[in-house]
Motif scaffolding. Sequence first.
Motif, PDB file in Angstrom:
ATOM      1  N   ASN A  52     -30.349  14.513   3.211  1.00 42.65           N
ATOM      2  CA  ASN A  52     -28.989  13.992   3.070  1.00 42.65           C
ATOM      3  C   ASN A  52     -28.865  12.618   3.722  1.00 42.65           C
TER       4      ASN A  52
ATOM      5  N   PHE B  48     -16.292   9.957   7.889  1.00 45.39           N
ATOM      6  CA  PHE B  48     -17.554  10.690   7.733  1.00 45.39           C
ATOM      7  C   PHE B  48     -17.820  10.895   6.253  1.00 45.39           C
ATOM      8  N   GLU B  49     -19.006  10.473   5.807  1.00 36.41           N
ATOM      9  CA  GLU B  49     -19.402  10.640   4.403  1.00 36.41           C
ATOM     10  C   GLU B  49     -20.834  11.171   4.338  1.00 36.41           C
ATOM     11  N   THR B  50     -21.096  11.949   3.315  1.00 33.02           N
ATOM     12  CA  THR B  50     -22.465  12.458   3.126  1.00 33.02           C
ATOM     13  C   THR B  50     -22.838  12.362   1.658  1.00 33.02           C
TER      14      THR B  50
ATOM     15  N   ILE C 120     -26.071  10.473   5.695  1.00 26.42           N
ATOM     16  CA  ILE C 120     -24.810  10.672   6.418  1.00 26.42           C
ATOM     17  C   ILE C 120     -24.341   9.345   6.988  1.00 26.42           C
TER      18      ILE C 120
ATOM     19  N   ILE D 139     -21.418   7.826   9.449  1.00 26.25           N
ATOM     20  CA  ILE D 139     -20.396   8.196  10.444  1.00 26.25           C
ATOM     21  C   ILE D 139     -19.898   6.925  11.110  1.00 26.25           C
TER      22      ILE D 139
END
Length: 248
Positions: A173, A242-244, A175, A177
């Motif tokens: 993943n 926050f994104e993933t 991520i 932040i």
Amino acid sequence: MTGFFEQMTSSLNLLNSSIPFAQMLGLAIRIFVAGVCGGLVGIERSRRFKEAGVRTHVVVACGAALMMIVSKYGFADLSNAAGDLLLGTKGADPSRIASQVVSGVSFLGAGVIFKNGTSIKGLTTAAGVWATAGIGLAIGCGMYFLGLFTTGMILLFQMFMHKHTIGTDFVTNEIDITVEESTEFQHLLKQQFREWHIQIVESNIKKKNGLVKYQLLVKVPKQIEFDEILDFMEENETIKSFETHGEY
């Protein structure tokens, strides 16, 4: 029950009269033990987040054991009990064909392996293609029982592994932040990642206007639920966004 077993033994001996069924069972145990040993190595590799995990190691170990047995015992039917070569086999060297199959099929397996970012896909499929070549060799040289035994063992193990996780399977993943500039959050994030057994593959940190943006490429164990990570991010007041992106 005894009569059924004797009939089955007789039938299998007819399929391959050069090797008794009792010896076949001993050879099958070798394949089974090879698979177990391969699985143990695969568990250790999987826990270290390596791409070749338990299934890949088991399939390769079983295939290699089967091919070794074919190489040693697969051509026993070329001669009779007196050691005389059978008609049409004088000067033949069938082991050359078997050895070329082992190396040649490897190129087919390489065709199904591809890289997606830092993840490598298709290793188990490639190992399966290679092991299937060994099964074909076993059937072709008359070792029906060992070919069927290896096929059943690999199929059962593959189905079991799809339902139960042994070792640590993971997904990759990305991520992103964004947090308020603070050294405490960095220590907190590292501590939480250690508890989750999340491995950071690549990291990029940018600072601007009192904010810090962490761009992380991580390997996350499949047993970790995304909601668990999301809850951790929402509970921390210093996190602004926050994104993933990845396989979740």
